[in-house]
Design an enzyme around this catalytic site. Sequence first.
Site, mmCIF file in Angstrom:
data_model
loop_
_atom_site.group_PDB
_atom_site.id
_atom_site.type_symbol
_atom_site.label_atom_id
_atom_site.label_comp_id
_atom_site.label_asym_id
_atom_site.label_seq_id
_atom_site.Cartn_x
_atom_site.Cartn_y
_atom_site.Cartn_z
ATOM 1 N N ARG A 15 -76.563 65.838 -109.000
ATOM 2 C CA ARG A 15 -76.789 64.604 -108.403
ATOM 3 C C ARG A 15 -78.160 64.472 -106.972
ATOM 4 O O ARG A 15 -78.654 63.533 -106.990
ATOM 5 C CB ARG A 15 -75.942 64.164 -107.582
ATOM 6 C CG ARG A 15 -75.384 62.684 -107.159
ATOM 7 C CD ARG A 15 -74.815 61.827 -107.248
ATOM 8 N NE ARG A 15 -73.549 62.332 -106.949
ATOM 9 C CZ ARG A 15 -73.117 62.332 -105.911
ATOM 10 N NH1 ARG A 15 -73.817 62.466 -104.457
ATOM 11 N NH2 ARG A 15 -72.042 63.140 -106.198
ATOM 12 N N TYR A 19 -90.209 40.848 -113.068
ATOM 13 C CA TYR A 19 -89.272 41.424 -113.730
ATOM 14 C C TYR A 19 -88.974 40.849 -113.592
ATOM 15 O O TYR A 19 -87.690 41.103 -112.825
ATOM 16 C CB TYR A 19 -89.086 42.870 -114.429
ATOM 17 C CG TYR A 19 -88.218 43.636 -114.740
ATOM 18 C CD1 TYR A 19 -88.707 42.914 -115.590
ATOM 19 C CD2 TYR A 19 -87.314 43.886 -114.456
ATOM 20 C CE1 TYR A 19 -87.445 43.450 -116.714
ATOM 21 C CE2 TYR A 19 -86.327 44.742 -115.732
ATOM 22 C CZ TYR A 19 -86.286 44.612 -116.711
ATOM 23 O OH TYR A 19 -85.331 44.720 -117.422
ATOM 24 N N ASP A 41 -95.093 47.734 -108.790
ATOM 25 C CA ASP A 41 -94.579 47.849 -109.533
ATOM 26 C C ASP A 41 -95.842 47.994 -110.538
ATOM 27 O O ASP A 41 -96.190 47.107 -110.909
ATOM 28 C CB ASP A 41 -94.135 47.251 -110.073
ATOM 29 C CG ASP A 41 -93.248 47.745 -111.438
ATOM 30 O OD1 ASP A 41 -93.960 48.151 -112.040
ATOM 31 O OD2 ASP A 41 -92.152 47.516 -111.862
ATOM 32 N N LYS A 94 -91.231 52.589 -119.380
ATOM 33 C CA LYS A 94 -92.360 51.716 -120.571
ATOM 34 C C LYS A 94 -93.503 53.228 -120.959
ATOM 35 O O LYS A 94 -92.953 54.599 -121.589
ATOM 36 C CB LYS A 94 -92.874 51.217 -119.518
ATOM 37 C CG LYS A 94 -91.724 50.069 -119.227
ATOM 38 C CD LYS A 94 -91.309 49.064 -120.562
ATOM 39 C CE LYS A 94 -89.770 48.522 -120.045
ATOM 40 N NZ LYS A 94 -88.834 49.013 -118.778
HETATM 41 N N1 PLP Z 1 -90.310 46.930 -113.804
HETATM 42 C C1 PLP Z 1 -90.874 46.214 -115.069
HETATM 43 C C2 PLP Z 1 -92.393 45.739 -115.273
HETATM 44 C C3 PLP Z 1 -90.512 46.226 -115.706
HETATM 45 O O1 PLP Z 1 -90.611 45.604 -117.531
HETATM 46 C C4 PLP Z 1 -88.829 46.662 -116.017
HETATM 47 C C5 PLP Z 1 -87.736 46.756 -117.633
HETATM 48 O O2 PLP Z 1 -88.263 45.825 -118.979
HETATM 49 C C6 PLP Z 1 -88.097 47.275 -115.521
HETATM 50 C C7 PLP Z 1 -89.264 47.123 -114.312
HETATM 51 C C8 PLP Z 1 -86.842 47.869 -115.264
HETATM 52 O O3 PLP Z 1 -86.835 49.107 -115.494
HETATM 53 P P1 PLP Z 1 -86.052 50.234 -116.658
HETATM 54 O O4 PLP Z 1 -85.490 49.226 -117.640
HETATM 55 O O5 PLP Z 1 -86.287 50.793 -116.750
HETATM 56 O O6 PLP Z 1 -84.900 50.136 -115.745
#
Ligand code: PLP
Length: 395
Positions: free
Chosen positions: A60, A113, A185, A210
């Site tokens: 961890r 998101y 992001d 992704k």
């Molecule tokens: N940021 C974006 C642009 C996303 O599309 C997603 C998930 O689809 C996330 C963050 C969150 O990621 P995770 O599903 O790996 O927790």
Amino acid sequence: MTERTPGLSTLAVHSGNDIDHGMLTHAKSLPIYQSSVFVYDSLAQLDEIAGHPDNYMYTRFGNPNPAALEQLIGDLEGGEAALFSATGMAAISAALLGNLSAGDHLVASRELYGTTQTLIEDDLARFGIRATLVDIRDLAAVQAAIQPTTRLIYTETASNPLVRLSDIPALAGLARAHGLKLLVDNSFLSPVLYRPLAEGADLVLHSTTKYISGHSDAMGGILVGDPEWVARARRYQITSGGSASPFESWLTFRGAKTLALRMRAHSANALALAETIERHPKVARVYYPGLASHPDHALARRMFRHGCSGMLSFTLDGGLAEADRLIRGLRRAVFAPSLAGVATSVSHPAKTSHRAQSAQALAALDIHDGTVRVSVGIEDVEDIVEDFQQALDQL
Ligand code: PLP
């Protein structure tokens, strides 16, 4: 002769490999350290090792597999420090909850998101951290939302599902002028296509679930940039428990080695598919920043030099019934509500990612019952185009 600075394809293949210093076996591929804890000879050795970043005590707190990935993505994004987490949301939570306190304020894009938006609007609010959500392309609105307690501007390089772009250099200038941090992001682009830190952002993060892992088989998230913010995020991650497993870290590390090749293929295939779909009489509108018809095409040309990634959306005139027939008519592309894997997939934003939003909110975002999102994969482009052409022709 001075040594050339390695390119991103070279870094992707080599960076992080020597995290275990070739410890016991000199294995060519980094082994999986599938161990929750590490052993010591004596208390004296524990004292010597404790707190040293290259040594490990309990997974961890740290483990060579996430550490290797932190090195690799840190190098690709050009950041000083990096933290790998169990999911993208764990990375976002660590970045925000590890660094913001009650009374702080942030300005965020209103097209984030969905789960990020929930975290910001509901969870951060419960801890006294307030946010103003704005149209992030309206720089005057961003500026007007800044308050004396604002510490951060938060956005995504490209929005879901219409791939609307944030002007990162302009936002970085605004953040700098007001003494704020800019956190981006970059999940939809990857560092191969865009590197926000090089354009003035302070922090960049990814859902590595992704493009970075790229094979739809591993969850993860990474935060890269300002070392003080990353250190506080790491501290929060250790106390809140969002650390990544060695195996997920290893899968992501292996996937990332082909990131540069994959991003070129995703981008070229998406452009070809977008051009085909745009010509089809059943299609009312296509959103792909590589097309001249996209509202942010000029910005895309300025920001992205090697392609616009594999995400596109289109709206069918025939609404929900036609979207459903299209999804069922596809022979290769699968219907799966995630994105960025090697296989082409489609999703229906109104029924999946944006399901919780009201009809008015969706209409304001230009998301309709006939809107379909495509995550274009790396198959042969002729096969992808043929699949959508035949499915559209059947409508
Ligand atoms: N940021 C974006 C642009 C996303 O599309 C997603 C998930 O689809 C996330 C963050 C969150 O990621 P995770 O599903 O790996 O927790």
